[in-house]
Design an enzyme around this catalytic site. Sequence first.
Site, PDB file in Angstrom:
ATOM      1  N   CYS A 165      -8.885  92.296  52.724  1.00  0.00           N
ATOM      2  CA  CYS A 165      -7.590  92.797  53.186  1.00  0.00           C
ATOM      3  C   CYS A 165      -7.845  94.148  53.846  1.00  0.00           C
ATOM      4  O   CYS A 165      -8.990  94.483  54.147  1.00  0.00           O
ATOM      5  CB  CYS A 165      -6.554  92.860  52.067  1.00  0.00           C
ATOM      6  N   ASN A 199      -8.494  97.020  50.471  1.00  0.00           N
ATOM      7  CA  ASN A 199      -9.164  96.489  49.282  1.00  0.00           C
ATOM      8  C   ASN A 199      -8.593  97.073  47.992  1.00  0.00           C
ATOM      9  O   ASN A 199      -9.311  97.354  47.053  1.00  0.00           O
ATOM     10  CB  ASN A 199     -10.674  96.708  49.364  1.00  0.00           C
ATOM     11  N   CYS A 229      -4.955  95.954  47.139  1.00  0.00           N
ATOM     12  CA  CYS A 229      -3.799  95.131  46.758  1.00  0.00           C
ATOM     13  C   CYS A 229      -4.131  93.637  46.748  1.00  0.00           C
ATOM     14  O   CYS A 229      -4.329  93.039  45.698  1.00  0.00           O
ATOM     15  CB  CYS A 229      -2.613  95.396  47.691  1.00  0.00           C
ATOM     16  N   ARG A 230      -4.203  93.038  47.917  1.00  0.00           N
ATOM     17  CA  ARG A 230      -4.339  91.580  48.009  1.00  0.00           C
ATOM     18  C   ARG A 230      -5.723  91.063  47.681  1.00  0.00           C
ATOM     19  O   ARG A 230      -5.871  90.132  46.884  1.00  0.00           O
ATOM     20  CB  ARG A 230      -3.938  91.118  49.420  1.00  0.00           C
ATOM     21  N   SER A 231      -6.755  91.626  48.307  1.00  0.00           N
ATOM     22  CA  SER A 231      -8.099  91.072  48.086  1.00  0.00           C
ATOM     23  C   SER A 231      -8.596  91.266  46.654  1.00  0.00           C
ATOM     24  O   SER A 231      -9.242  90.360  46.120  1.00  0.00           O
ATOM     25  CB  SER A 231      -9.099  91.587  49.118  1.00  0.00           C
ATOM     26  N   ASP A 256       1.319  92.192  52.951  1.00  0.00           N
ATOM     27  CA  ASP A 256       0.803  93.368  52.252  1.00  0.00           C
ATOM     28  C   ASP A 256       1.938  93.946  51.404  1.00  0.00           C
ATOM     29  O   ASP A 256       2.943  94.409  51.947  1.00  0.00           O
ATOM     30  CB  ASP A 256       0.312  94.397  53.261  1.00  0.00           C
TER      31      ASP A 256
END
Length: 166
Positions: free
Chosen positions: A10, A13, A15-17, A124
């Site tokens: 993401c 690095n 939140c999402r990943s 995001d």
Amino acid sequence: MTPINILFVCMGNICRSPLAEGIFNHLVAEAGLTGRFAIDSAGTGGWHEGEQPDRRSIATAKSHGIDISGQRARRIRSSDFRDFDLIVAMDRDNVAALEMIAPPEATLHLFGDIALGTGEDIPDPYNGGPAGFELVYTRLLTGCSTLLEALGAERASCNGNTSSVR
């Protein structure tokens, strides 16, 4: 057996990943396939290098029985394109950022394509509240489950609240 190396990407690095990495690791462990996969995450930007995931990502994962607090943000490295079999970006902006620096032989995919089959971007959640992180968790859980199955591994039934959504 050589493990399949997967990198979730993401922007920062945090939140999402990291959530994707934590969820996929958890699903792999539940299925008893730990030795078959090596999973990591990275960001296309380096603003948060060395930091833990966002506190909201940590809290969301924890509410589903997954601990991602030991992860540390890092920026994608040129060696990642050689070391990972599959690089999965959370949205089109990150795919585009990766394409600008990736060698031609790199295997890049949009999470929404390879894991969900919808072509959607994983939004995001950084500028929002807990509900956005929960939505992201739900999409990532669905996609990571599908991706694990697509990679030839039958996932064992989930226990506890890992697959629950509030």
